[in-house]
Scaffold this active site. Structure first.
Site, PDB file in Angstrom:
ATOM      1  N   ARG A  74     -32.590 -99.106 -37.136  1.00  0.00           N
ATOM      2  CA  ARG A  74     -33.331 -99.381 -35.892  1.00  0.00           C
ATOM      3  C   ARG A  74     -32.835-100.667 -35.230  1.00  0.00           C
ATOM      4  O   ARG A  74     -32.789-100.766 -33.997  1.00  0.00           O
ATOM      5  CB  ARG A  74     -34.827 -99.415 -36.183  1.00  0.00           C
ATOM      6  CG  ARG A  74     -35.338 -98.007 -36.499  1.00  0.00           C
ATOM      7  CD  ARG A  74     -36.780 -97.975 -36.883  1.00  0.00           C
ATOM      8  NE  ARG A  74     -37.625 -98.551 -35.863  1.00  0.00           N
ATOM      9  CZ  ARG A  74     -38.819 -99.085 -36.114  1.00  0.00           C
ATOM     10  NH1 ARG A  74     -39.285 -99.109 -37.343  1.00  0.00           N
ATOM     11  NH2 ARG A  74     -39.540 -99.583 -35.150  1.00  0.00           N
ATOM     12  N   ASP A 109     -38.998-104.246 -30.912  1.00  0.00           N
ATOM     13  CA  ASP A 109     -37.728-104.386 -30.189  1.00  0.00           C
ATOM     14  C   ASP A 109     -37.781-105.643 -29.315  1.00  0.00           C
ATOM     15  O   ASP A 109     -38.819-106.297 -29.210  1.00  0.00           O
ATOM     16  CB  ASP A 109     -37.443-103.120 -29.340  1.00  0.00           C
ATOM     17  CG  ASP A 109     -38.483-102.904 -28.242  1.00  0.00           C
ATOM     18  OD1 ASP A 109     -38.670-103.801 -27.395  1.00  0.00           O
ATOM     19  OD2 ASP A 109     -39.118-101.822 -28.201  1.00  0.00           O
ATOM     20  N   HIS A 124     -46.624-107.301 -34.187  1.00  0.00           N
ATOM     21  CA  HIS A 124     -46.158-106.553 -35.372  1.00  0.00           C
ATOM     22  C   HIS A 124     -44.766-106.986 -35.828  1.00  0.00           C
ATOM     23  O   HIS A 124     -44.131-106.278 -36.599  1.00  0.00           O
ATOM     24  CB  HIS A 124     -46.189-105.047 -35.095  1.00  0.00           C
ATOM     25  CG  HIS A 124     -47.589-104.487 -34.993  1.00  0.00           C
ATOM     26  ND1 HIS A 124     -47.868-103.245 -34.458  1.00  0.00           N
ATOM     27  CD2 HIS A 124     -48.783-105.008 -35.375  1.00  0.00           C
ATOM     28  CE1 HIS A 124     -49.175-103.038 -34.507  1.00  0.00           C
ATOM     29  NE2 HIS A 124     -49.757-104.088 -35.050  1.00  0.00           N
ATOM     30  N   SER A 192     -50.995 -95.491 -28.405  1.00  0.00           N
ATOM     31  CA  SER A 192     -51.862 -94.337 -28.684  1.00  0.00           C
ATOM     32  C   SER A 192     -53.284 -94.730 -29.038  1.00  0.00           C
ATOM     33  O   SER A 192     -54.168 -93.883 -29.087  1.00  0.00           O
ATOM     34  CB  SER A 192     -51.263 -93.508 -29.823  1.00  0.00           C
ATOM     35  OG  SER A 192     -51.163 -94.311 -30.991  1.00  0.00           O
ATOM     36  N   GLU A 218     -50.809 -89.618 -21.507  1.00  0.00           N
ATOM     37  CA  GLU A 218     -52.052 -88.850 -21.683  1.00  0.00           C
ATOM     38  C   GLU A 218     -53.137 -89.815 -22.154  1.00  0.00           C
ATOM     39  O   GLU A 218     -52.826 -90.940 -22.579  1.00  0.00           O
ATOM     40  CB  GLU A 218     -51.821 -87.770 -22.751  1.00  0.00           C
ATOM     41  CG  GLU A 218     -51.390 -88.388 -24.071  1.00  0.00           C
ATOM     42  CD  GLU A 218     -50.954 -87.372 -25.110  1.00  0.00           C
ATOM     43  OE1 GLU A 218     -50.660 -86.232 -24.730  1.00  0.00           O
ATOM     44  OE2 GLU A 218     -50.947 -87.748 -26.292  1.00  0.00           O
TER      45      GLU A 218
HETATM   46  C1  BJW Z   1     -45.803 -93.198 -23.135  1.00  0.00           C
HETATM   47  C2  BJW Z   1     -44.492 -92.846 -22.798  1.00  0.00           C
HETATM   48  C3  BJW Z   1     -44.017 -93.265 -21.542  1.00  0.00           C
HETATM   49  C4  BJW Z   1     -44.930 -92.076 -24.799  1.00  0.00           C
HETATM   50  N1  BJW Z   1     -44.809 -93.965 -20.736  1.00  0.00           N
HETATM   51  N2  BJW Z   1     -46.577 -93.884 -22.310  1.00  0.00           N
HETATM   52  C5  BJW Z   1     -59.289 -97.208 -41.101  1.00  0.00           C
HETATM   53  C6  BJW Z   1     -59.922 -97.451 -39.868  1.00  0.00           C
HETATM   54  C7  BJW Z   1     -59.490 -98.479 -39.029  1.00  0.00           C
HETATM   55  C8  BJW Z   1     -58.439 -99.306 -39.400  1.00  0.00           C
HETATM   56  C9  BJW Z   1     -57.833 -99.064 -40.612  1.00  0.00           C
HETATM   57  C10 BJW Z   1     -58.260 -98.039 -41.451  1.00  0.00           C
HETATM   58  N3  BJW Z   1     -57.455 -98.034 -42.547  1.00  0.00           N
HETATM   59  C11 BJW Z   1     -56.553 -99.033 -42.437  1.00  0.00           C
HETATM   60  C12 BJW Z   1     -56.783 -99.667 -41.253  1.00  0.00           C
HETATM   61  C13 BJW Z   1     -56.009-100.808 -40.706  1.00  0.00           C
HETATM   62  C14 BJW Z   1     -54.624-100.361 -40.242  1.00  0.00           C
HETATM   63  C15 BJW Z   1     -54.792 -99.214 -39.246  1.00  0.00           C
HETATM   64  O1  BJW Z   1     -55.072 -99.403 -38.079  1.00  0.00           O
HETATM   65  N4  BJW Z   1     -54.563 -97.995 -39.696  1.00  0.00           N
HETATM   66  C16 BJW Z   1     -54.771 -96.820 -38.831  1.00  0.00           C
HETATM   67  C17 BJW Z   1     -53.478 -96.030 -38.732  1.00  0.00           C
HETATM   68  C18 BJW Z   1     -55.924 -96.047 -39.361  1.00  0.00           C
HETATM   69  N5  BJW Z   1     -54.020-101.520 -39.594  1.00  0.00           N
HETATM   70  C19 BJW Z   1     -53.360-102.423 -40.295  1.00  0.00           C
HETATM   71  O2  BJW Z   1     -53.154-102.297 -41.500  1.00  0.00           O
HETATM   72  C20 BJW Z   1     -52.907-103.652 -39.553  1.00  0.00           C
HETATM   73  N6  BJW Z   1     -53.340-104.806 -40.227  1.00  0.00           N
HETATM   74  C21 BJW Z   1     -54.642-105.076 -40.370  1.00  0.00           C
HETATM   75  O3  BJW Z   1     -55.528-104.337 -39.945  1.00  0.00           O
HETATM   76  O4  BJW Z   1     -54.880-106.274 -40.994  1.00  0.00           O
HETATM   77  C22 BJW Z   1     -56.239-106.628 -41.288  1.00  0.00           C
HETATM   78  C23 BJW Z   1     -56.916-107.399 -40.193  1.00  0.00           C
HETATM   79  C24 BJW Z   1     -56.356-107.617 -38.971  1.00  0.00           C
HETATM   80  C25 BJW Z   1     -57.025-108.343 -37.997  1.00  0.00           C
HETATM   81  C26 BJW Z   1     -58.246-108.838 -38.242  1.00  0.00           C
HETATM   82  C27 BJW Z   1     -58.809-108.622 -39.490  1.00  0.00           C
HETATM   83  C28 BJW Z   1     -58.131-107.908 -40.458  1.00  0.00           C
HETATM   84  C29 BJW Z   1     -51.393-103.725 -39.489  1.00  0.00           C
HETATM   85  C30 BJW Z   1     -50.821-102.654 -38.624  1.00  0.00           C
HETATM   86  C31 BJW Z   1     -49.298-102.664 -38.716  1.00  0.00           C
HETATM   87  C32 BJW Z   1     -48.682-101.578 -37.865  1.00  0.00           C
HETATM   88  N7  BJW Z   1     -47.313-101.461 -38.171  1.00  0.00           N
HETATM   89  C33 BJW Z   1     -46.521-100.462 -37.457  1.00  0.00           C
HETATM   90  C34 BJW Z   1     -45.110-100.330 -38.106  1.00  0.00           C
HETATM   91  C35 BJW Z   1     -44.342-101.592 -38.111  1.00  0.00           C
HETATM   92  C36 BJW Z   1     -43.425-101.750 -36.982  1.00  0.00           C
HETATM   93  C37 BJW Z   1     -42.223-100.836 -37.043  1.00  0.00           C
HETATM   94  O5  BJW Z   1     -41.780-100.378 -38.086  1.00  0.00           O
HETATM   95  O6  BJW Z   1     -41.712-100.584 -35.948  1.00  0.00           O
HETATM   96  O7  BJW Z   1     -46.447-100.800 -36.061  1.00  0.00           O
HETATM   97  S1  BJW Z   1     -47.232 -98.834 -37.443  1.00  0.00           S
HETATM   98  C38 BJW Z   1     -46.724 -98.414 -35.835  1.00  0.00           C
HETATM   99  O8  BJW Z   1     -47.926 -98.178 -35.053  1.00  0.00           O
HETATM  100  C39 BJW Z   1     -46.050 -99.665 -35.256  1.00  0.00           C
HETATM  101  C40 BJW Z   1     -46.656 -99.721 -33.887  1.00  0.00           C
HETATM  102  O9  BJW Z   1     -46.568-101.029 -33.364  1.00  0.00           O
HETATM  103  C41 BJW Z   1     -48.073 -99.228 -34.098  1.00  0.00           C
HETATM  104  C42 BJW Z   1     -48.739 -98.734 -32.864  1.00  0.00           C
HETATM  105  O10 BJW Z   1     -48.116 -97.577 -32.374  1.00  0.00           O
HETATM  106  P1  BJW Z   1     -48.021 -97.327 -30.801  1.00  0.00           P
HETATM  107  O11 BJW Z   1     -47.228 -98.389 -30.172  1.00  0.00           O
HETATM  108  O12 BJW Z   1     -49.371 -97.088 -30.265  1.00  0.00           O
HETATM  109  O13 BJW Z   1     -47.125 -96.002 -30.771  1.00  0.00           O
HETATM  110  P2  BJW Z   1     -47.560 -94.473 -30.858  1.00  0.00           P
HETATM  111  O14 BJW Z   1     -46.355 -93.674 -31.187  1.00  0.00           O
HETATM  112  O15 BJW Z   1     -48.744 -94.281 -31.720  1.00  0.00           O
HETATM  113  O16 BJW Z   1     -48.040 -94.114 -29.376  1.00  0.00           O
HETATM  114  C43 BJW Z   1     -47.128 -94.091 -28.291  1.00  0.00           C
HETATM  115  C44 BJW Z   1     -47.923 -93.839 -27.024  1.00  0.00           C
HETATM  116  O17 BJW Z   1     -47.059 -93.954 -25.918  1.00  0.00           O
HETATM  117  C45 BJW Z   1     -48.557 -92.444 -26.962  1.00  0.00           C
HETATM  118  O18 BJW Z   1     -49.919 -92.585 -26.582  1.00  0.00           O
HETATM  119  C46 BJW Z   1     -47.751 -91.726 -25.865  1.00  0.00           C
HETATM  120  O19 BJW Z   1     -48.540 -90.826 -25.102  1.00  0.00           O
HETATM  121  C47 BJW Z   1     -47.295 -92.879 -25.029  1.00  0.00           C
HETATM  122  N8  BJW Z   1     -46.021 -92.664 -24.326  1.00  0.00           N
HETATM  123  N9  BJW Z   1     -43.926 -92.112 -23.796  1.00  0.00           N
HETATM  124  C48 BJW Z   1     -46.069 -94.225 -21.080  1.00  0.00           C
HETATM  125  N10 BJW Z   1     -42.735 -92.940 -21.100  1.00  0.00           N
END
Ligand code: BJW
Length: 251
Positions: A74, A109, A124, A192, A218
């Site tokens: 990546r 990125d 992140h 999302s 969406e």
């Molecule tokens: C377009 C488009 C175009 C497409 N134009 N739009 C149960 C309930 C609630 C929370 C938790 C739970 N169990 C565990 C948790 C916590 C967990 C969590 O949220 N899990 C869920 C999955 C359930 N979170 C964590 O563990 C986080 N840490 C944490 O909570 O610490 C404790 C804490 C924090 C704060 C206070 C107190 C305590 C850490 C999260 C780390 C996320 N890491 C990742 C991977 C690392 C980076 C990498 O490798 O690149 O980060 S996961 C991945 O998801 C990445 C992203 O940054 C992140 C978000 O994804 P994103 O950006 O939303 O992408 P997509 O693909 O999901 O969506 C894309 C969107 O774009 C879509 O909607 C499309 O429609 C749209 N789209 N083309 C406009 N042209």
């Protein structure tokens, strides 16, 4: 731009003209038109890879070589892509709004920086950085990383990608992000709404009085927390939206 877009631009201008600030949250969707895969869309990264193997501290402990390779691929991909019109529009808006503008990105990125954004908060982490698990130094790392890579600060071989994995605390959560969630306008783009804490920012900003707007292909998982939405590719929606905001501010 349609009437909805013009109406939203007017609402934003009304807030900004009375001294308001704007906070933007971006996700993988804003970089999609530059050629980077999102996570959860069809054909996204999590369809091709197992999340628990690649984006968790446990996965890295089990199979570091696999995780290094995933991020090396990546990181290398960044060399062949460019910021798109969505990134550029946000940099233009930042120049117009000045100090009242904050950009929080979940993306690892560097496309916002390359488009001209001054200091995006990479909650992140960053693909082009490595972190030493022995001395906590964060190093610029443009090339491949592996178990033999050496920390220039302490000499250890304990470097990992500077990425926030599941279960780890995102960056800037103590001061800068909470402060930015008091802005008068909160704009969420291409995320999302599945991953916390970022998915909770809109509710927090709205509770503190922000006008909340979503730009996405969406409705996201937390779409009910937005006052207004524009659906379509960010690279097509943001340039005319930013133009309309700039025009409104100069009236
Ligand atoms: C377009 C488009 C175009 C497409 N134009 N739009 C149960 C309930 C609630 C929370 C938790 C739970 N169990 C565990 C948790 C916590 C967990 C969590 O949220 N899990 C869920 C999955 C359930 N979170 C964590 O563990 C986080 N840490 C944490 O909570 O610490 C404790 C804490 C924090 C704060 C206070 C107190 C305590 C850490 C999260 C780390 C996320 N890491 C990742 C991977 C690392 C980076 C990498 O490798 O690149 O980060 S996961 C991945 O998801 C990445 C992203 O940054 C992140 C978000 O994804 P994103 O950006 O939303 O992408 P997509 O693909 O999901 O969506 C894309 C969107 O774009 C879509 O909607 C499309 O429609 C749209 N789209 N083309 C406009 N042209």
């Amino acid at each position: 731009m349609g009437k909805d877009g013009r109406d939203i631009a007017s609402l934003v201008c009304a807030r900004l003209k009375s001294g308001g600030r704007v906070t933007v949250l971006t996700g993988a969707g804003i970089s999609a038109e530059s050629g980077l895969a999102t996570f959860r869309d069809m054909g996204g990264l999590w369809e091709q890879y197992r999340v628990e193997e690649l984006a968790s501290p446990e996965g890295f402990a089990r199979n570091p070589a696999l995780v290094y390779d995933f991020y090396n691929l990546r990181r290398a991909q960044l060399n062949s892509i460019e910021p798109n019109s969505g990134h550029l529009a946000l940099a233009t808006l930042e120049r117009q709004v000045g100090d009242g503008f904050s950009l929080i990105t979940q993306n690892v990125d560097d496309l916002h920086e390359r488009a001209g954004s001054r200091q995006p908060l990479h909650m992140h982490g960053e693909l082009r950085k490595a972190r030493c698990q022995a001395c906590a130094s964060v190093l610029n790392w443009p090339d491949d990383l592996d178990a033999k890579s050496q920390c220039s600060a302490c000499g250890s071989h304990a470097l990992r990608p500077h990425i926030v994995w599941f279960g780890e605390m995102p960056f800037h959560m103590e001061e800068r992000i909470p402060a930015s969630l008091t802005a008068e306008v909160f704009l969420s783009i291409g995320t999302s709404g599945h991953v916390y804490p970022a998915a909770g920012f809109v509710a927090e900003a709205r509770q503190q009085g922000a006008l909340t707007i979503e730009v996405n292909l969406e409705p996201s998982a937390n779409s009910e927390a937005f006052d207004a939405a524009l659906y379509g590719p960010a690279g097509e929606i943001l340039p005319p939206l930013v133009d309309a905001i700039m025009a409104g501010l100069s009236e």
